[in-house]
Design an enzyme around this catalytic site. Structure first.
Site, short mmCIF file in Angstrom:
data_model
loop_
_atom_site.label_atom_id
_atom_site.label_comp_id
_atom_site.label_asym_id
_atom_site.label_seq_id
_atom_site.Cartn_x
_atom_site.Cartn_y
_atom_site.Cartn_z
N HIS A 256 86.76 79.74 47.79
CA HIS A 256 87.33 78.47 47.32
C HIS A 256 86.12 77.69 46.79
O HIS A 256 85.07 78.29 46.58
CB HIS A 256 88.06 77.75 48.46
CG HIS A 256 87.19 77.34 49.57
ND1 HIS A 256 86.73 78.22 50.54
CD2 HIS A 256 86.62 76.14 49.89
CE1 HIS A 256 85.95 77.58 51.40
NE2 HIS A 256 85.86 76.32 51.02
N CYS B 52 88.75 78.38 55.22
CA CYS B 52 87.43 78.53 54.58
C CYS B 52 86.99 79.99 54.52
O CYS B 52 86.02 80.32 53.83
CB CYS B 52 86.38 77.72 55.34
SG CYS B 52 86.74 75.96 55.30
N HIS C 67 84.07 73.56 45.79
CA HIS C 67 83.93 72.12 46.00
C HIS C 67 83.15 71.47 44.85
O HIS C 67 82.34 72.11 44.20
CB HIS C 67 83.17 71.82 47.31
CG HIS C 67 83.87 72.29 48.54
ND1 HIS C 67 85.04 71.74 48.98
CD2 HIS C 67 83.57 73.28 49.43
CE1 HIS C 67 85.43 72.35 50.09
NE2 HIS C 67 84.57 73.29 50.37
N HIS D 15 82.33 78.91 47.40
CA HIS D 15 81.74 79.56 48.58
C HIS D 15 82.87 80.03 49.49
O HIS D 15 84.04 79.77 49.26
CB HIS D 15 80.76 78.63 49.33
CG HIS D 15 81.37 77.62 50.25
ND1 HIS D 15 80.74 77.15 51.38
CD2 HIS D 15 82.57 76.98 50.21
CE1 HIS D 15 81.51 76.27 51.99
NE2 HIS D 15 82.62 76.15 51.32
N ASP E 294 74.74 74.91 40.50
CA ASP E 294 75.89 74.40 39.75
C ASP E 294 76.65 75.52 39.06
O ASP E 294 76.04 76.36 38.38
CB ASP E 294 75.41 73.38 38.71
CG ASP E 294 76.58 72.67 38.06
OD1 ASP E 294 77.61 72.47 38.72
OD2 ASP E 294 76.45 72.32 36.86
N HIS E 295 77.97 75.53 39.24
CA HIS E 295 78.84 76.55 38.64
C HIS E 295 78.42 77.95 39.09
O HIS E 295 78.45 78.90 38.32
CB HIS E 295 78.88 76.42 37.11
CG HIS E 295 79.75 75.28 36.66
ND1 HIS E 295 79.35 73.98 36.77
CD2 HIS E 295 80.99 75.24 36.13
CE1 HIS E 295 80.31 73.18 36.32
NE2 HIS E 295 81.33 73.92 35.92
N GLU F 29 80.58 67.35 50.99
CA GLU F 29 81.40 68.51 50.64
C GLU F 29 82.78 68.10 50.14
O GLU F 29 83.31 68.65 49.17
CB GLU F 29 81.53 69.41 51.87
CG GLU F 29 82.20 70.72 51.60
CD GLU F 29 82.41 71.54 52.85
OE1 GLU F 29 81.49 72.28 53.23
OE2 GLU F 29 83.48 71.43 53.48
#
Lengths: 135, 135, 135, 135, 135, 135
Positions: A39, A33, A41, A14, A79-80, A125
């Site tokens: 980037h 950010c 998480h 994100h 996810d992913h 996070e």
């Protein structure tokens, strides 16, 4: 009332970037950010439901059902993925902050959990930052 | 010989996608990791050095110096970045897999650590997957 | 209301010893914690604030501001210190127990957090003992 | 009011199997947890009490006393035991689910904690499942 | 050579009890672990393989393949089982200690991992006890 | 050869301060760790032994014996102590660094472990720093 929590995990990219602002404003508020190429998480999601144990099962609700709902409605969609680009469940004008994401996850799960009452959504996070929402 | 390990962390986006292959081949090999808009991780980096404790300090090397080198050379370049797009230290034709990243980090750190001998680089991608390289 | 938590850490020495009591009384009540030359801990501090996400940022408050306040007001004053001897923010007649320390941290942070409402201070002394204070 | 939590651990075998049901019904509801020869877990138990710190000690209650009560009344009776077969404190007609176990632990501890008020019992079954009870 | 580790988990019951010995001898040697009705654990299994990264993938071996082999050959056979009673892969005259289990897991996995070299099997029984085997 | 590891914990105060140096030199080298009134840590100690499993027990050595030796010889002497002042097993002219402490613990344990071979001592000072010694 007993409270039952299920943990699931997802990995996503994100960025925090407000398109109404200049690059400088974004960097001032969001710092690293705001990196334009994103980037990411490893998110941990804790969903807590509450209710009274059923005498036949000892369960508030079957934790396998809870896990199945979370996986189908949330994990499979996040996810992913890139939270800014790929994900329909985050409206385009909503910043994919952990705070907003926790509220969105609550709003999706709340009508789907029928065997118990949704109590909280906790979204981790990093090891130093997490968010909780209680509806 | 005593071994000293320092942990640092960074958050980054990446994807595993081989441009020489078709979309189908990429999905067959890399699965969800080939998502074209990236995903991301909270990486944990463990750097281990070895040497004999200095009688005056009790140190193999000053862990603050080790931390400073890792932060300047690795963390500042990878944290809140896209490993496929933003990062000069990963050559363009090298897949940003955790395996390759561990080797790249070793090759950067090895000539810079002078007070002790670099022993290993460990890179944790998720709670279920990590990689180690010993040179 | 969304709840946001930031974790910070510090390492400190302390002892639990009531000067109004005899050595024997101190050992009876505090056991090994009364060791006159102190012992120490790696403390983990979790500070939770609550509020409504700002539509422009998705933030309750900027977690970097929260981190900066905690570091300046708490961590810089407690880290690598002796809680009985070095620390002005613990009054001399107050036992530096984890309970009292959590209350002191709350009282310092509460007037300084202006962008959100302080909800709780959690202080982890060991993997087996932690304390929470909600004001 | 300050809240103090003590963690203890125990390892036990159990199965989830309702004798009023057929084998098929048990497998449908409990899945692998119905395995007739049992399976087991490393349980983590978090007991939280609340009260006001005593000015002489800084304690809500002495955490050593809290630990001693939990070990004598709960851990010594559950650790390295079969929860279905060996344990008097779980009535025979009660399913040894984590939910029911948390309630049973609360009911045992509540009258025994006199120096503070019992606030919650949290029982962690796996890294992905835990239960809380507040009385 | 780069080393890649995959973590998987399983929950199982076991006891340590030598049928050639008296009850008293068993309790003297194995203590609580000899409880005749079993106890159990959440086991964590770390399997490490080594090799050279493939230039096309950046992988030593595909971690999804490694995970699939571990799940099919080990986890599906041990998870939610009684290690003394239910499990064919532990010979009847072999004590299901964590040490022996690590060796058995190595012997099963070693011929099945073809894309890389098996380096180690690590089996975590509790947060305080683990075992490693390198063949 | 199978490797067995036992974890134990202790909490201690220490400082890093070389009496042959000026205050300025100490602060330059040791930074906050030179604070004259000490600071402290929750230390985690991992002791690894190696050997062949005994056919009667499945054990390399009885982990209860290993734990008893570590507790009697190390934990009871370091826990809730000041490593600079209270502890006979650290010679006065030896800096109580984590490196030196790991070597001292090895030298104490090595002659006492008779049922297996001591392989390593790992000492974790914080979540970001640990030391290992292999003799």
């Amino acid at each position: 009332m007993v409270y039952l929590t299920r943990r699931e995990t997802f990995n996503a990219a994100h960025k925090l970037y407000n398109n109404k602002w200049t690059e400088e404003q974004n960097i001032e508020v969001f710092g690293k950010c705001a990196n334009k190429n994103w980037h990411g998480h490893n998110y941990e999601l804790f969903v807590t439901v509450k209710g009274n144990p059923n005498p036949d099962t000892g369960f508030i609700m079957n934790v396998k059902d809870l896990s199945r709902i979370i996986k189908k409605e949330i994990i499979d969609k996040l996810d992913h993925k890139n939270l800014n680009v790929d994900v329909d469940l985050i409206p385009e004008n909503i910043m994919p902050s952990t705070e907003n994401l926790a509220v969105i996850i609550w709003d999706i799960l709340n009508p789907l959990i029928k065997d118990a009452i949704l109590h909280s959504v906790k979204l981790v996070e990093t090891e130093n930052i997490f968010v909780e929402y209680f509806g």
